[in-house]
Write an enzyme that holds these catalytic residues in place. Sequence first.
Site, short mmCIF file in Angstrom:
data_model
loop_
_atom_site.label_atom_id
_atom_site.label_comp_id
_atom_site.label_asym_id
_atom_site.label_seq_id
_atom_site.Cartn_x
_atom_site.Cartn_y
_atom_site.Cartn_z
N SER A 191 -1.63 8.93 3.72
CA SER A 191 -1.01 7.70 3.93
C SER A 191 0.00 7.44 2.91
O SER A 191 0.91 6.66 3.18
CB SER A 191 -2.00 6.45 4.26
OG SER A 191 -2.58 6.14 3.08
N LYS B 39 -2.47 1.29 -1.35
CA LYS B 39 -1.35 1.31 -0.78
C LYS B 39 -0.34 0.87 -1.69
O LYS B 39 -0.72 0.32 -2.73
CB LYS B 39 -1.39 0.36 0.73
CG LYS B 39 -2.43 0.63 1.65
CD LYS B 39 -2.10 1.90 2.36
CE LYS B 39 -3.24 2.17 3.40
NZ LYS B 39 -2.97 3.40 4.12
#
Length: 399
Positions: A52, A169
């Site tokens: 990701s 993230k």
Amino acid sequence: MSWKFWQKSKDDQPKKKKTKSREWVDAIIFAVVAATIIRVFFIEAYTIPTASMERSLLVGDFLFVSKVNYGARIPMTPVAFPFAHHTMPITGTKAYWDGVQWKFRRLPGLSDIKRNDVVVFNYPQGDTVALEQQDVDYYQMVRAEGWAAINSRYTIVSRPVDKRENYIKRCIGIAGDTITMSNGIVSINGKPEKLKNTGEISYEVVFKTPDVNPAVFEDLGFNISDDIRSTMMPNVYTFNGTETMMSEVKKLDFIQSVKEYTATPGEREGDIFPYDPNRNWNVDNLGPIIIPKKGWTVKLDSVTMPLYERSIRIYEGNKLEKSGNGWLINGKAADSYTFKMDYYWMMGDNRHRSADSRYWGFVPEDHIVGKALFIWMSYDTNGSFFSKIRWNRLLRGIH
């Protein structure tokens, strides 16, 4: 002065020497305590499990995460097995006891979270529903039946916040920011923020001929089995890559066209936060969303509640109920709510292959673990014997 000077003092007696086994036990206890203190309050190792964040961070990157930068979080579940996060590695049983729970507290840090920091945090979507002896994904049920119906019918259970899965993230928006997305471009407070040059997005690529040697794309850094996929149309492929990689693809003489592939504005995706049928949002087009800030007061109505009900109810621990045309918070009528915590908007650099705030909303400050500092090891499981270690990534800072 002792008058019995002819008797030897007990302090003069030679102390009994520790046995080897006792020395080993003492050394192990000291090492475990010292390592636990370092891990909880200073720095912790972390491994990248998914793609990701590619190509900023790769699967197989081993990172050090600083607890000092944002301030170490005092353990909220203090009784736990050392070095295990939430599950024992062999037995699969719980590695903690949730009979003792402390309130969220954080030591002073070196700085606040800034936009574009790469942050490790506990997964916010940690709720499950106790239903017929099975754990069912909470948000899957919410999308199907609505959160009010779920809360009234089922018992909600979840892991403690600090024992939920760790995610990593990039912090796109901080508390008080307004987030929008249009055709894949994020805007913060009305200012477009271009994707990092190491970030990936999807592209539609049309070939002039089907006779293409895949090795050409491997030389450009693509993983053939993962980054390039065929479509239902002949000679049309979906590529996942960075802007730099795709600019090199455009130069190839057998390429007819290259264009970014983004979702159509106004085309609703049901799994995009806040799952509101009145908002036609999708992975590339959403907002505006105001990120809650400590002390900010929001008006409670049909427009704001889909965005903020989870923060009010779950993250800030209030009993929230619908009452006629209004709302009850902890049994009292309320037409507004003042937030007690700061929140953040997190997104993956691999924009079309990331489960992030677009799917589960805000990350509250009590979920923040720390700041990713640098890569101390990078291991490529698909590499050959001599190239399994990515030497060029060792000791690389994370930006």
